[in-house]
Design a protein around this motif. Structure first.
Motif, PDB file in Angstrom:
ATOM      1  N   ASP A 173       0.849  -1.190   0.000  1.00 54.94           N
ATOM      2  CA  ASP A 173       0.000   0.000   0.000  1.00 54.94           C
ATOM      3  C   ASP A 173       0.891   1.248   0.000  1.00 54.94           C
ATOM      4  OD1 ASP A 173       1.007   0.131   2.568  1.00 54.94           O
ATOM      5  OD2 ASP A 173      -0.869  -0.464   3.537  1.00 54.94           O
ATOM      6  N   GLN A 174       0.271   2.410  -0.040  1.00 54.51           N
ATOM      7  CA  GLN A 174       1.037   3.648  -0.127  1.00 54.51           C
ATOM      8  C   GLN A 174       1.894   3.862   1.117  1.00 54.51           C
ATOM      9  OE1 GLN A 174       1.290   5.626  -2.900  1.00 54.51           O
ATOM     10  NE2 GLN A 174       2.972   6.505  -1.726  1.00 54.51           N
ATOM     11  N   ALA A 175       1.399   3.424   2.259  1.00 55.64           N
ATOM     12  CA  ALA A 175       2.167   3.594   3.493  1.00 55.64           C
ATOM     13  C   ALA A 175       3.490   2.838   3.417  1.00 55.64           C
ATOM     14  CB  ALA A 175       1.346   3.118   4.694  1.00 55.64           C
ATOM     15  N   LEU A 176       3.460   1.634   2.851  1.00 57.61           N
ATOM     16  CA  LEU A 176       4.695   0.869   2.744  1.00 57.61           C
ATOM     17  C   LEU A 176       5.635   1.509   1.719  1.00 57.61           C
ATOM     18  CD1 LEU A 176       5.202  -2.880   2.940  1.00 57.61           C
ATOM     19  CD2 LEU A 176       6.297  -1.641   1.076  1.00 57.61           C
ATOM     20  N   LEU A 177       5.082   2.002   0.608  1.00 56.63           N
ATOM     21  CA  LEU A 177       5.918   2.674  -0.388  1.00 56.63           C
ATOM     22  C   LEU A 177       6.602   3.895   0.232  1.00 56.63           C
ATOM     23  CD1 LEU A 177       3.532   2.511  -3.486  1.00 56.63           C
ATOM     24  CD2 LEU A 177       5.496   1.030  -2.996  1.00 56.63           C
ATOM     25  N   ILE A 190      10.819   4.801   0.867  1.00 56.36           N
ATOM     26  CA  ILE A 190      11.508   6.062   0.581  1.00 56.36           C
ATOM     27  C   ILE A 190      12.151   6.615   1.856  1.00 56.36           C
ATOM     28  CG2 ILE A 190      11.168   8.448  -0.181  1.00 56.36           C
ATOM     29  CD1 ILE A 190       8.879   7.378  -1.968  1.00 56.36           C
ATOM     30  N   GLU A 191      11.477   6.458   2.964  1.00 57.69           N
ATOM     31  CA  GLU A 191      12.030   6.910   4.244  1.00 57.69           C
ATOM     32  C   GLU A 191      13.299   6.148   4.584  1.00 57.69           C
ATOM     33  OE1 GLU A 191      10.749   7.047   8.972  1.00 57.69           O
ATOM     34  OE2 GLU A 191       9.247   6.630   7.429  1.00 57.69           O
ATOM     35  N   GLY A 192      13.305   4.849   4.282  1.00 56.35           N
ATOM     36  CA  GLY A 192      14.507   4.047   4.423  1.00 56.35           C
ATOM     37  C   GLY A 192      14.708   3.428   5.793  1.00 56.35           C
ATOM     38  N   ILE A 193      15.737   2.594   5.866  1.00 60.30           N
ATOM     39  CA  ILE A 193      16.101   1.901   7.102  1.00 60.30           C
ATOM     40  C   ILE A 193      17.622   1.965   7.253  1.00 60.30           C
ATOM     41  CG2 ILE A 193      14.152   0.294   6.960  1.00 60.30           C
ATOM     42  CD1 ILE A 193      16.277  -1.821   5.992  1.00 60.30           C
ATOM     43  N   VAL A 194      18.094   1.583   8.423  1.00 62.98           N
ATOM     44  CA  VAL A 194      19.523   1.414   8.646  1.00 62.98           C
ATOM     45  C   VAL A 194      19.749  -0.042   9.009  1.00 62.98           C
ATOM     46  CG1 VAL A 194      21.521   2.028  10.043  1.00 62.98           C
ATOM     47  CG2 VAL A 194      19.867   3.787   9.378  1.00 62.98           C
ATOM     48  N   ALA A 229      17.560   3.099   1.244  1.00 64.18           N
ATOM     49  CA  ALA A 229      16.326   3.831   0.958  1.00 64.18           C
ATOM     50  C   ALA A 229      16.148   3.920  -0.545  1.00 64.18           C
ATOM     51  CB  ALA A 229      16.364   5.229   1.573  1.00 64.18           C
ATOM     52  N   ALA A 230      14.891   4.102  -0.954  1.00 65.53           N
ATOM     53  CA  ALA A 230      14.583   4.336  -2.361  1.00 65.53           C
ATOM     54  C   ALA A 230      14.400   5.833  -2.581  1.00 65.53           C
ATOM     55  CB  ALA A 230      13.315   3.595  -2.754  1.00 65.53           C
ATOM     56  N   ARG A 231      14.845   6.310  -3.706  1.00 64.30           N
ATOM     57  CA  ARG A 231      14.580   7.704  -4.060  1.00 64.30           C
ATOM     58  C   ARG A 231      13.130   7.872  -4.490  1.00 64.30           C
ATOM     59  NH1 ARG A 231      14.988  11.031  -8.695  1.00 64.30           N
ATOM     60  NH2 ARG A 231      15.651  13.152  -8.218  1.00 64.30           N
ATOM     61  N   ARG A 232      12.603   6.810  -5.110  1.00 59.79           N
ATOM     62  CA  ARG A 232      11.216   6.823  -5.580  1.00 59.79           C
ATOM     63  C   ARG A 232      10.709   5.393  -5.558  1.00 59.79           C
ATOM     64  NH1 ARG A 232       9.110   6.602 -11.041  1.00 59.79           N
ATOM     65  NH2 ARG A 232       7.048   7.565 -11.181  1.00 59.79           N
ATOM     66  N   ALA A 233       9.456   5.199  -5.188  1.00 58.65           N
ATOM     67  CA  ALA A 233       8.841   3.870  -5.181  1.00 58.65           C
ATOM     68  C   ALA A 233       7.360   4.013  -5.497  1.00 58.65           C
ATOM     69  CB  ALA A 233       9.044   3.189  -3.825  1.00 58.65           C
ATOM     70  N   VAL A 234       6.924   3.405  -6.585  1.00 59.70           N
ATOM     71  CA  VAL A 234       5.522   3.491  -6.986  1.00 59.70           C
ATOM     72  C   VAL A 234       5.017   2.109  -7.390  1.00 59.70           C
ATOM     73  CG1 VAL A 234       5.709   5.892  -7.753  1.00 59.70           C
ATOM     74  CG2 VAL A 234       6.076   4.042  -9.389  1.00 59.70           C
ATOM     75  N   LEU A 235       3.732   1.923  -7.265  1.00 62.21           N
ATOM     76  CA  LEU A 235       3.085   0.682  -7.680  1.00 62.21           C
ATOM     77  C   LEU A 235       2.744   0.788  -9.163  1.00 62.21           C
ATOM     78  CD1 LEU A 235       1.761  -2.051  -6.849  1.00 62.21           C
ATOM     79  CD2 LEU A 235      -0.345  -0.737  -6.421  1.00 62.21           C
ATOM     80  N   LEU A 236       3.247  -0.141  -9.957  1.00 67.63           N
ATOM     81  CA  LEU A 236       2.962  -0.134 -11.388  1.00 67.63           C
ATOM     82  C   LEU A 236       1.678  -0.887 -11.705  1.00 67.63           C
ATOM     83  CD1 LEU A 236       6.525  -0.827 -12.896  1.00 67.63           C
ATOM     84  CD2 LEU A 236       5.299   1.365 -12.809  1.00 67.63           C
ATOM     85  N   ARG A 237       1.562  -2.100 -11.194  1.00 74.97           N
ATOM     86  CA  ARG A 237       0.372  -2.930 -11.428  1.00 74.97           C
ATOM     87  C   ARG A 237       0.399  -4.080 -10.423  1.00 74.97           C
ATOM     88  NH1 ARG A 237       4.107  -3.857 -15.393  1.00 74.97           N
ATOM     89  NH2 ARG A 237       4.790  -6.025 -15.731  1.00 74.97           N
ATOM     90  N   HIS A 238      -0.740  -4.747 -10.286  1.00 78.43           N
ATOM     91  CA  HIS A 238      -0.776  -5.870  -9.347  1.00 78.43           C
ATOM     92  C   HIS A 238      -1.847  -6.870  -9.755  1.00 78.43           C
ATOM     93  CE1 HIS A 238      -4.560  -4.762  -7.293  1.00 78.43           C
ATOM     94  NE2 HIS A 238      -4.185  -3.506  -7.486  1.00 78.43           N
ATOM     95  N   GLY A 239      -1.664  -8.077  -9.280  1.00 76.29           N
ATOM     96  CA  GLY A 239      -2.665  -9.116  -9.444  1.00 76.29           C
ATOM     97  C   GLY A 239      -3.276  -9.426  -8.097  1.00 76.29           C
ATOM     98  N   ILE A 273       8.976  -8.445   2.657  1.00 73.01           N
ATOM     99  CA  ILE A 273       8.586  -8.653   1.267  1.00 73.01           C
ATOM    100  C   ILE A 273       9.736  -9.323   0.508  1.00 73.01           C
ATOM    101  CG2 ILE A 273       7.948  -7.496  -0.897  1.00 73.01           C
ATOM    102  CD1 ILE A 273       6.609  -5.359   0.772  1.00 73.01           C
ATOM    103  N   ASP A 274       9.396 -10.362  -0.256  1.00 77.32           N
ATOM    104  CA  ASP A 274      10.385 -11.060  -1.062  1.00 77.32           C
ATOM    105  C   ASP A 274      10.346 -10.571  -2.507  1.00 77.32           C
ATOM    106  OD1 ASP A 274      11.202 -12.669   1.073  1.00 77.32           O
ATOM    107  OD2 ASP A 274       9.689 -14.201   0.626  1.00 77.32           O
TER     108      ASP A 274
END
Length: 264
Positions: free
Chosen positions: A171-175, A179-183, A190-200, A227-228
């Motif tokens: 969901d958007q919260a996870l995306l 971007i916020e990242g982890i240590v 961290a990701a500079r950008r992360a968006v959902l393209l499509r899903h099943g 997430i794997d």
């Protein structure tokens, strides 16, 4: 008693000669292994191996220390008794298939991306960045070490774009958390950008952009959120897209593409 006048003839001082005419030439700036690498002759590790094996001489003397300062402009350097010369700069893009190792020689005997270049008549080329064995997509190779460093050094922040299939529907919260990242183990991921393209029903495709890449960056970042990764494809480096280059094939970059990537 008459005084005796003594006239001293003093020669006028000659202007000092320009210091530059007598300046001691600056010392070579790079070690021998790096000189060979920067000239596009071989990789730095290959150069170090050749030097330690006694295959490299400088001004007629065999050198066994890869870090010994050398200057290709002022010294005669031979590799296997042949004078070295700067190679023509070559820049290629490969659509790396899954399962190939990005290495010139794998100690475990696995297939490498260099198997795709057999009989291509290319000079030695080094990978510009990495893709792990399980990843696929756009990979650059070149013998221009300065250009390669411009693309891979973290301070330059060249974007790399990936399409990633995952075993969840984020969901958007996870995306946002990506971007916020982890240590992890002292490294910020961290990701500079992360968006959902499509899903099943059970999995999804994400577009993730990194502006610096650490070892298994995306896989570690997603794993930290449970997430794997099912597939990971690099689809662009900077403004250069993978495009319709077939899997397992390669092509030369155009002069405009080389220049655009180097200017980022």
């Amino acid at each position: 008693m008459r005084g005796i006048a003594i006239r001293l003839r003093v020669s006028p001082m000659r202007p000092s000669r320009p210091a530059s005419r007598y300046a001691i030439p600056s010392a070579p700036r790079h070690g021998l292994a790096r000189v060979l690498s920067k000239m596009g002759v071989c990789s730095r590790s290959q150069a170090e191996k050749a030097i330690r094996e006694g295959r490299v001489s400088v001004d007629g003397k065999v050198v066994l220390d890869p870090e010994r300062p050398a200057d290709a402009d002022r010294q005669r350097i031979l590799l296997d008794n042949e004078p070295i010369a700067a190679s023509t700069r070559v820049y290629i893009a490969i659509n790396k298939p899954r399962g190939l190792v990005v290495s010139a020689a794998d100690e475990r005997g696995r297939d490498t991306v260099y198997d795709l270049l057999k009989d291509a008549g290319l000079p030695w080329l080094g990978p510009v960045g990495r893709l792990d064995k399980a990843s696929e997509g756009l990979l650059l190779l070149s013998n221009d070490s300065v250009w390669a460093a411009r693309l891979t050094e973290p301070k330059h922040h060249v974007d790399k774009t990936y399409h990633v299939q995952v075993n969840d529907i984020p969901d958007q919260a996870l995306l946002d958390r990506l971007i916020e990242g982890i240590v992890e183990e002292g490294e910020r991921l961290a990701a500079r950008r992360a968006v959902l393209l499509r899903h099943g029903e059970k999995n999804a495709w994400l577009e993730i952009v990194l502006d610096e890449g650490r070892n298994r960056h995306i896989r570690r970042l997603l794993a930290a959120h449970g997430i794997d990764v099912l597939r990971l494809i690099r689809v662009a480096i900077g403004a250069l897209p993978l495009g319709d280059l077939p899997k397992g094939k390669w092509r030369h970059l155009t002069a405009e593409e080389v220049r655009a990537l180097g200017e980022k």
